[in-house]
Design a protein around this motif. Sequence first.
Motif, PDB file in Angstrom:
ATOM      1  N   ILE A  85       0.833  -1.208   0.000  1.00 27.40           N
ATOM      2  CA  ILE A  85       0.000   0.000   0.000  1.00 27.40           C
ATOM      3  C   ILE A  85       0.868   1.258   0.000  1.00 27.40           C
ATOM      4  CG2 ILE A  85      -1.636   1.344   1.386  1.00 27.40           C
ATOM      5  CD1 ILE A  85      -2.890  -1.360   2.203  1.00 27.40           C
ATOM      6  N   ARG A  86       1.932   1.279   0.808  1.00 28.34           N
ATOM      7  CA  ARG A  86       2.852   2.434   0.813  1.00 28.34           C
ATOM      8  C   ARG A  86       3.497   2.615  -0.549  1.00 28.34           C
ATOM      9  NH1 ARG A  86       4.459   0.431   5.876  1.00 28.34           N
ATOM     10  NH2 ARG A  86       6.405  -0.317   4.980  1.00 28.34           N
ATOM     11  N   ARG A  87       3.886   1.519  -1.187  1.00 28.17           N
ATOM     12  CA  ARG A  87       4.492   1.581  -2.521  1.00 28.17           C
ATOM     13  C   ARG A  87       3.511   2.180  -3.529  1.00 28.17           C
ATOM     14  NH1 ARG A  87       4.132  -1.766  -6.845  1.00 28.17           N
ATOM     15  NH2 ARG A  87       5.856  -1.721  -8.319  1.00 28.17           N
ATOM     16  N   LEU A  88       2.257   1.746  -3.479  1.00 29.65           N
ATOM     17  CA  LEU A  88       1.250   2.279  -4.388  1.00 29.65           C
ATOM     18  C   LEU A  88       0.999   3.769  -4.140  1.00 29.65           C
ATOM     19  CD1 LEU A  88      -1.277  -0.693  -4.430  1.00 29.65           C
ATOM     20  CD2 LEU A  88       0.236   0.023  -6.285  1.00 29.65           C
ATOM     21  N   HIS A  89       1.026   4.183  -2.875  1.00 31.87           N
ATOM     22  CA  HIS A  89       0.875   5.608  -2.554  1.00 31.87           C
ATOM     23  C   HIS A  89       2.042   6.419  -3.108  1.00 31.87           C
ATOM     24  CE1 HIS A  89      -2.794   5.693  -0.270  1.00 31.87           C
ATOM     25  NE2 HIS A  89      -2.358   4.768   0.577  1.00 31.87           N
ATOM     26  N   ARG A  90       3.262   5.891  -2.977  1.00 33.92           N
ATOM     27  CA  ARG A  90       4.441   6.599  -3.510  1.00 33.92           C
ATOM     28  C   ARG A  90       4.350   6.737  -5.029  1.00 33.92           C
ATOM     29  NH1 ARG A  90       7.419   3.287   0.007  1.00 33.92           N
ATOM     30  NH2 ARG A  90       8.054   2.010  -1.758  1.00 33.92           N
ATOM     31  N   ILE A  91       3.965   5.661  -5.702  1.00 33.20           N
ATOM     32  CA  ILE A  91       3.836   5.700  -7.160  1.00 33.20           C
ATOM     33  C   ILE A  91       2.767   6.711  -7.564  1.00 33.20           C
ATOM     34  CG2 ILE A  91       3.079   4.357  -9.163  1.00 33.20           C
ATOM     35  CD1 ILE A  91       4.411   1.915  -7.841  1.00 33.20           C
ATOM     36  N   SER A  92       1.661   6.734  -6.841  1.00 31.78           N
ATOM     37  CA  SER A  92       0.580   7.665  -7.143  1.00 31.78           C
ATOM     38  C   SER A  92       1.030   9.114  -6.928  1.00 31.78           C
ATOM     39  CB  SER A  92      -0.621   7.349  -6.261  1.00 31.78           C
ATOM     40  OG  SER A  92      -1.637   8.291  -6.451  1.00 31.78           O
ATOM     41  N   ALA A  93       1.792   9.361  -5.859  1.00 28.63           N
ATOM     42  CA  ALA A  93       2.272  10.717  -5.587  1.00 28.63           C
ATOM     43  C   ALA A  93       3.255  11.174  -6.663  1.00 28.63           C
ATOM     44  CB  ALA A  93       2.928  10.780  -4.211  1.00 28.63           C
ATOM     45  N   LYS A  94       4.141  10.281  -7.094  1.00 23.06           N
ATOM     46  CA  LYS A  94       5.090  10.634  -8.153  1.00 23.06           C
ATOM     47  C   LYS A  94       4.363  10.920  -9.456  1.00 23.06           C
ATOM     48  CE  LYS A  94       9.087   8.086  -6.461  1.00 23.06           C
ATOM     49  NZ  LYS A  94      10.005   6.963  -6.718  1.00 23.06           N
ATOM     50  N   ALA A  95       3.349  10.138  -9.749  1.00 26.30           N
ATOM     51  CA  ALA A  95       2.603  10.336 -10.993  1.00 26.30           C
ATOM     52  C   ALA A  95       1.869  11.671 -10.985  1.00 26.30           C
ATOM     53  CB  ALA A  95       1.615   9.195 -11.214  1.00 26.30           C
ATOM     54  N   SER A  96       1.329  12.057  -9.836  1.00 29.11           N
ATOM     55  CA  SER A  96       0.610  13.331  -9.780  1.00 29.11           C
ATOM     56  C   SER A  96       1.571  14.507  -9.866  1.00 29.11           C
ATOM     57  CB  SER A  96      -0.242  13.422  -8.518  1.00 29.11           C
ATOM     58  OG  SER A  96       0.580  13.434  -7.377  1.00 29.11           O
ATOM     59  N   LEU A  97       2.815  14.342  -9.394  1.00 27.55           N
ATOM     60  CA  LEU A  97       3.809  15.405  -9.522  1.00 27.55           C
ATOM     61  C   LEU A  97       4.311  15.521 -10.953  1.00 27.55           C
ATOM     62  CD1 LEU A  97       5.947  14.924  -6.294  1.00 27.55           C
ATOM     63  CD2 LEU A  97       4.284  16.720  -6.784  1.00 27.55           C
ATOM     64  N   ALA A  98       4.304  14.432 -11.685  1.00 26.28           N
ATOM     65  CA  ALA A  98       4.817  14.431 -13.047  1.00 26.28           C
ATOM     66  C   ALA A  98       3.832  15.026 -14.048  1.00 26.28           C
ATOM     67  CB  ALA A  98       5.171  13.006 -13.475  1.00 26.28           C
ATOM     68  N   LEU A  99       2.572  15.137 -13.659  1.00 23.56           N
ATOM     69  CA  LEU A  99       1.580  15.685 -14.574  1.00 23.56           C
ATOM     70  C   LEU A  99       1.783  17.189 -14.729  1.00 23.56           C
ATOM     71  CD1 LEU A  99      -1.664  13.888 -13.364  1.00 23.56           C
ATOM     72  CD2 LEU A  99      -0.355  13.412 -15.417  1.00 23.56           C
ATOM     73  N   PRO A 100       1.635  17.723 -15.940  1.00 24.01           N
ATOM     74  CA  PRO A 100       1.745  19.165 -16.111  1.00 24.01           C
ATOM     75  C   PRO A 100       0.560  19.862 -15.454  1.00 24.01           C
ATOM     76  CG  PRO A 100       1.040  18.136 -18.151  1.00 24.01           C
ATOM     77  CD  PRO A 100       1.364  17.036 -17.181  1.00 24.01           C
ATOM     78  N   PRO A 101       0.751  21.111 -15.034  1.00 24.80           N
ATOM     79  CA  PRO A 101      -0.371  21.816 -14.410  1.00 24.80           C
ATOM     80  C   PRO A 101      -1.492  22.014 -15.420  1.00 24.80           C
ATOM     81  CG  PRO A 101       1.482  23.299 -14.774  1.00 24.80           C
ATOM     82  CD  PRO A 101       1.946  21.921 -15.118  1.00 24.80           C
ATOM     83  N   PRO A 102      -2.712  22.026 -14.962  1.00 26.07           N
ATOM     84  CA  PRO A 102      -3.834  22.173 -15.888  1.00 26.07           C
ATOM     85  C   PRO A 102      -3.810  23.544 -16.557  1.00 26.07           C
ATOM     86  CG  PRO A 102      -4.606  22.215 -13.624  1.00 26.07           C
ATOM     87  CD  PRO A 102      -3.140  21.889 -13.594  1.00 26.07           C
ATOM     88  N   GLN A 103      -4.104  23.552 -17.830  1.00 24.13           N
ATOM     89  CA  GLN A 103      -4.141  24.796 -18.599  1.00 24.13           C
ATOM     90  C   GLN A 103      -5.556  25.360 -18.540  1.00 24.13           C
ATOM     91  OE1 GLN A 103      -1.416  26.149 -20.008  1.00 24.13           O
ATOM     92  NE2 GLN A 103      -0.265  24.471 -19.111  1.00 24.13           N
TER      93      GLN A 103
END
Length: 116
Positions: A85-103
Amino acid sequence: MASCTAPLLALSLLVLWTSPALGGTNDAEDCCLSVTQRPIPGNIVRAFRYLLLKDGCRVPAVVFTTLRGHELCAPPDQPWVDRIIRRLHRISAKASLALPPPQPCLLQVPIQDSSP
């Protein structure tokens, strides 16, 4: 005749009232009947969800969804479950940081010339 109908009607209403389809409890197909004590490899898991006693399930569990779409039931109190579960949370947090800000969306409305 009427004396037999009233108890039958009351029994029917009681059965319908306690039916899981009408109540807020989960159906048996949404709950785990058992959990695996053998650790699941974390690299095959893509998602998880909790099924707890308060949700209407008899067996508390964490349901892991694998990359192939299989669902595996695991005990929520095991250390290896917490690690996944911690691993999945880390992956999810990294993915949300990698997304460009909404235009901002700009709506373009054609302007019609109203002159004759």
